[in-house]
Design an enzyme around this catalytic site. Structure first.
Site, PDB file in Angstrom:
ATOM      1  N   CYS A 165       0.999  -1.168   0.096  1.00  0.00           N
ATOM      2  CA  CYS A 165       0.035   0.235  -0.073  1.00  0.00           C
ATOM      3  C   CYS A 165       0.953   1.170  -0.127  1.00  0.00           C
ATOM      4  CB  CYS A 165      -0.779  -0.001   1.312  1.00  0.00           C
ATOM      5  SG  CYS A 165      -0.218  -0.004   2.677  1.00  0.00           S
ATOM      6  N   HIS A 181      -2.146   1.763   7.321  1.00  0.00           N
ATOM      7  CA  HIS A 181      -2.249   1.505   5.991  1.00  0.00           C
ATOM      8  C   HIS A 181      -1.994   2.804   5.290  1.00  0.00           C
ATOM      9  CE1 HIS A 181      -4.572   0.202   2.696  1.00  0.00           C
ATOM     10  NE2 HIS A 181      -5.795   0.993   2.771  1.00  0.00           N
ATOM     11  N   ASN A 240      -8.088   4.607  -2.063  1.00  0.00           N
ATOM     12  CA  ASN A 240      -7.519   3.218  -1.487  1.00  0.00           C
ATOM     13  C   ASN A 240      -6.845   2.721  -2.596  1.00  0.00           C
ATOM     14  OD1 ASN A 240      -6.805   1.510   0.287  1.00  0.00           O
ATOM     15  ND2 ASN A 240      -8.993   1.026   0.974  1.00  0.00           N
TER      16      ASN A 240
END
Length: 434
Positions: free
Chosen positions: A136, A276, A394
């Protein structure tokens, strides 16, 4: 498949916390969900996953009856516990409470706007999918780099750059490939390396491999980056006004796991335990936030197909993974469906999905649900909102959240740590490359 996908979301929208669903209703909902997501279980695993699904369905139903601005849905994570979700899709939380975010020498000018959406300005590439790689951090870093280069070029020539290069080549800077990394370390690598290749020339493989950087394929060059004053949402807004900005968040709550639409408001989020890496591409406010996918972002006619499966084991900060198959869908909230099978348990359908809960078998059952949704999932991407929000990109594919995006609460005491560890790069105009 399209009908079944909308069905699962519909069911949780029309149910109330006080309504006790029958075992048959749970079973039918699970059967439809399995078909929509091509889930396959052994007969031994079916009961365990079914019980988890029921508990998650109850949680979602109860949440959605509270009148929260956050709407949850039965997405790809509906058959796993929150513990499994965190262990598989998120990395070990990074404690940012004592982190010193030292700004680089370059300081941006400019005035903070009341609202901004860099997708509408053409500075955001389509939603990407990190697959089974805990990268990520690399997707967040490339998103910020792509936006910075587009802006430096005079709002032209948006080019997707290579996450795989960051995964393969920035290990000496402290990153760990598909096992995790930091966006700032990625920026430092790009600056010192003299650029980053295009995604087309160095495509994503979802594995850590030997570095194959080729200077003849550069898609962006950075000169510096600036850290946001840790914890300051006003400073983050000033930076996002300048361009897409890498941010780190706490994504560990069940409400994030099942996020579907609306402004994400979760007071239980930590502002320091972050797991994240994502990309802030704008912010806004008002009673009706229009988040339609415009130039620079990939449109999709449905937000709740959730045809996605994955498996990964990550142990470092900013690492998590998922894999999705994007699809186009229609948001009709009055649907019926029937699934048939025999003897064992499966979600029959086209394609296949592999993941942490995959198995084999087939299932039988039929159901028909109809109703209306007030959750705000319209084809145009208009969602009821109440307050200020960040527009966050995302890297879990189009089938998570609002076409791959989430609206996160803004000006609520740095909720989920969105301003704790944020940074924005500055690119060198293409006309000045060596």
């Amino acid at each position: 498949m399209k009908v079944l996908s909308a069905l699962c979301v519909l069911l949780v929208s029309v149910a109330t916390a006080k309504q006790q669903l029958s075992e048959l209703q749970y079973r039918n909902a699970f059967t439809n969900w399995m078909i929509a997501h091509q889930r396959h279980y052994s007969s031994e695993e079916f009961n365990g996953r079914f019980n988890i699904f029921k508990a998650n369905m109850d949680y979602i139903n109860e949440w959605n009856t509270k009148g929260s601005e956050t709407v949850l849905g039965l997405n790809v994570f509906a058959d796993i516990t929150n513990e499994e979700y965190r262990a598989t899709y998120l990395g070990t939380p990074f404690d940012a409470s004592s982190l010193e975010m030292t700004p680089s020498e370059k300081v941006f000018g400019g005035v903070q706007a009341n609202s901004v959406d860099w997708r509408a300005k053409g500075a955001v590439t389509p939603i990407k999918n990190q697959g089974e790689c805990g990268g990520c951090w690399s997707f967040s870093a490339t998103g910020a780099t792509e936006g910075a280069q587009y802006i430096a070029n005079g709002d032209s020539d948006l080019t997707s750059v290579s996450e795989q290069q960051l995964i393969d080549c920035s290990g000496s800077y402290g990153n760990n490939g598909c096992e995790g990394g930091l966006m700032t370390l990625a920026f430092e690598y790009i600056i010192n390396n003299g650029g980053i290749d295009t995604e087309s020339s160095y495509p994503f493989t979802a594995n850590t491999e030997k570095c194959k950087y080729n200077p003849s394929n550069i898609g962006a060059e950075l000169s510096s980056y600036v850290n946001v004053t840790s914890g300051s949402e006003s400073d983050l807004a000033a930076k996002v006004t300048q361009g897409p900005t890498s941010v780190a968040i706490d994504a560990s709550q069940p409400s994030f796991q099942f996020y579907s639409s609306g402004i994400y408001n979760e007071p239980a989020c930590s502002s320091t335990q972050l797991d994240h890496g994502v990309l802030a591409v704008g912010f806004g406010s008002g009673s009706s936030g229009s988040q339609s996918q415009s130039a620079g972002s990939q449109s999709q006619s449905s937000n709740n197909n959730w045809s996605e499966s994955s498996q990964s084991q990550d142990s470092n900060s900013w690492s998590q993974s998922s894999q999705s198959q994007s699809s186009q869908d229609s948001n009709s909230w009055s649907q019926s469906s029937q699934s048939q099978g025999s003897n064992s348990f499966t979600g029959a359908g086209t394609g296949s999905g592999s993941g942490s809960v995959s198995g084999s078998g087939s299932a039988s059952g039929s159901s028909s649900f109809s109703g209306s949704s007030n959750g705000g999932n319209s084809n145009s991407g208009d969602y009821p909102t109440d307050g200020n929000y960040w527009i966050v990109k995302n890297s879990w594919g189009l089938d998570w959240g609002i076409n791959g995006y989430i609206l996160m609460s803004k000006d609520k005491d740095n909720q989920c740590g969105i301003a704790t560890m944020a940074s924005i790069p500055q690119a060198i105009p293409k006309s000045k490359w060596n």
